[in-house]
Design a protein around this motif. Structure first.
Motif, PDB file in Angstrom:
ATOM      1  N   UNK A  41       0.868  -1.185   0.000  1.00 37.23           N
ATOM      2  CA  UNK A  41       0.000   0.000   0.000  1.00 37.23           C
ATOM      3  C   UNK A  41       0.901   1.230   0.000  1.00 37.23           C
ATOM      4  N   UNK A  42       0.562   2.222  -0.824  1.00 38.53           N
ATOM      5  CA  UNK A  42       1.444   3.385  -0.937  1.00 38.53           C
ATOM      6  C   UNK A  42       0.671   4.686  -0.801  1.00 38.53           C
ATOM      7  N   UNK A  43       1.272   5.650  -0.106  1.00 39.39           N
ATOM      8  CA  UNK A  43       0.704   7.001  -0.031  1.00 39.39           C
ATOM      9  C   UNK A  43       1.824   7.997  -0.314  1.00 39.39           C
ATOM     10  N   UNK A  44       1.603   8.850  -1.327  1.00 38.79           N
ATOM     11  CA  UNK A  44       2.606   9.884  -1.631  1.00 38.79           C
ATOM     12  C   UNK A  44       2.408  11.032  -0.639  1.00 38.79           C
ATOM     13  N   UNK A  45       3.435  11.294   0.162  1.00 39.50           N
ATOM     14  CA  UNK A  45       3.321  12.327   1.207  1.00 39.50           C
ATOM     15  C   UNK A  45       3.749  13.693   0.683  1.00 39.50           C
ATOM     16  N   UNK A  46       4.671  13.698  -0.272  1.00 45.43           N
ATOM     17  CA  UNK A  46       5.204  14.965  -0.780  1.00 45.43           C
ATOM     18  C   UNK A  46       5.755  14.719  -2.179  1.00 45.43           C
ATOM     19  N   UNK A  47       5.506  15.660  -3.076  1.00 51.31           N
ATOM     20  CA  UNK A  47       6.109  15.556  -4.408  1.00 51.31           C
ATOM     21  C   UNK A  47       6.699  16.914  -4.780  1.00 51.31           C
ATOM     22  N   UNK A  48       7.880  16.888  -5.332  1.00 50.47           N
ATOM     23  CA  UNK A  48       8.504  18.102  -5.864  1.00 50.47           C
ATOM     24  C   UNK A  48       8.886  17.798  -7.311  1.00 50.47           C
ATOM     25  N   UNK A  49       8.195  18.413  -8.248  1.00 47.56           N
ATOM     26  CA  UNK A  49       8.439  18.098  -9.660  1.00 47.56           C
ATOM     27  C   UNK A  49       9.673  18.830 -10.200  1.00 47.56           C
TER      28      UNK A  49
END
Ligand code: GCU
Length: 414
Positions: free
Chosen positions: A70-78
């Motif tokens: 199971x995965x949850x993206x907590x933060x993304x910086x493109x």
């Protein structure tokens, strides 16, 4: 009375005293009984499964079964790495939503390519140490005290970025590779007296008391790497046919074990792994089996400890573990001063595994090959030696990337 049926089904293994002493590395192609195997199908149907069983029984335990991720993206910086990559800080949980969090750092090049090859690596100090990105979470779990910025076994803000040159993520991005990193301690803290992470859960899932042949810490880490491989292979930005795994030292042992048992991995890089990994247990140079089992009793299963005084009675050696990787690619990389990891013995291990690559008609490593300083030698069985000590650095990464490039050139992205 022995019932014929149950006797036939019961798996029995000789104890150390019942096994013959064999000073030489056992031949990966020679089954316990019967003639040397001569075809790929004999290898795959007969000898390979036999070796997998022996190695599991006497040394690492069987790798736990894979679980859904199971995965949850907590933060993304493109626009991370000066805009060159997209970075995500992700929480993975294995099996169900209540399972312990595993912190995953994922970095994907912004190079316009649809899919990317990837390095999956396991680290010693937390993902926040491998990058100086200010928003990657500081790992909250038990961490080795020797790393910068670690106080009372907890990382602090001062440890952020302290391992940037160990993981050289920018270098991988520049070569078109994605990188996925996890911290070993999220799966199993490296302690005998502390049991967070997944080991208690995995033991419970066994459904019987944990025994002398069952998995211990290195197998749990290797299982963890496979779980990460499962996750990254599902991502649209990643090419599932171009997955490399890498680990250093105890985590190099882990990478080798993972790669031996997980054929979704095409490139296995075991860096300075030494005893219990890339070096022969029968080796006379560097760390002995008795020493590793005494100082790190939780790394291997209890059966392995019965070989402390006589590793020459093991019915396999690490050449046989390496052989399980065939016909995929395997690199052992080393440093001259790291004699504890027995760099010469590791080359012998590769040469002795080569017959299995030959069986597949693939170039492995030449039996006359000699180390050439700072040069990658061999083919699908690669060997790299550099000057210096026990560490992982940018020069090592250049070798890892060159090795992976060479393999993936045989198998280019569609
Ligand atoms: C110790 C241990 C080695 C191991 C190394 C490491 O030196 O004896 O087997 O590889 O730690 O993980 O750094």
């Amino acid at each position: 009375l022995l019932c014929g049926l149950s006797a036939a089904h019961a798996e029995t293994f000789p104890t150390v005293d019942q096994l013959p002493s064999r000073p030489e590395l056992p031949d990966p192609l020679k089954p316990t009984t019967g003639p040397i195997v001569r075809t790929v199908s004999e290898w795959e149907m007969q000898r390979r499964p036999e070796l997998a069983k022996l190695i599991s029984h006497y040394m690492y335990g069987q790798l736990p079964e894979r679980m859904p991720v199971l995965a949850a993206v907590e933060m993304e910086d493109t626009k991370a790495y000066s805009g060159k990559a997209t970075l995500r800080d992700i929480t993975l949980r294995m099996g169900n939503a209540d399972a312990p969090p595993v912190h995953l750092l994922l970095v994907i090049p912004n190079d316009g390519k649809k899919t990317h090859p990837i390095f999956v690596g396991m680290n010693f100090a937390g993902n926040h140490a491998a990058t100086d990105h200010p928003k990657v979470r500081i790992n909250p779990n038990w961490i080795y005290p020797k790393y910068p910025g670690v106080t009372d076994n907890r990382a602090t803000e001062a440890s952020r970025g302290s391992q940037v040159d160990v993981w050289a993520i920018d270098q991988a991005i520049a070569r078109g590779y994605a990188v996925a990193l996890v911290y070993s301690g999220d799966f199993d803290p490296d302690r005998t007296d502390l049991r967070g992470g997944y080991q208690p859960i995995l033991r419970q899932k066994l459904g019987r008391p944990h025994g002398a042949a069952d998995f211990s810490t290195i197998a749990v880490w290797a299982w963890g790497m496979s779980q990460v491989v499962s996750y990254v292979r599902e991502l649209s930005e990643i090419d599932p046919a171009r997955v490399a795994i890498v680990g250093h030292s105890r985590l190099g042992k882990t990478a080798l074990l993972c790669g031996a048992f997980d054929d979704r991995v095409q490139v296995v890089i075991s860096h300075q792994a030494g005893c219990g990994g890339s070096a022969p247990s029968r080796g006379k140079i560097g760390e002995p089996v008795e020493r590793i089992n005494t100082v790190f009793p939780h790394w291997f299963n209890d059966n392995f400890k019965t070989f402390n005084k006589s590793p020459d009675r093991l019915p396999f050696d690490q050449n046989c573990l390496a052989a399980l990787v065939a016909p995929r690619s395997l690199l052992f990389s080393n440093a001259v001063k790291d004699t504890w990891a027995n760099p010469d013995g590791q080359l012998e291990v590769l040469k002795s595994a080569n017959s299995v690559w030959q069986l597949y008609g693939k170039a492995g490593i030449d039996s006359a090959a000699k180390p050439v300083m700072n040069e990658l030698i061999g083919d699908r069985l690669g060997y790299f030696l550099r000057p210096g000590e026990h560490s992982m650095n940018r020069q090592d990464w250049k070798a890892f990337l060159d090795f992976a490039d060479r393999e993936f050139a045989k198998n280019p992205a569609k």
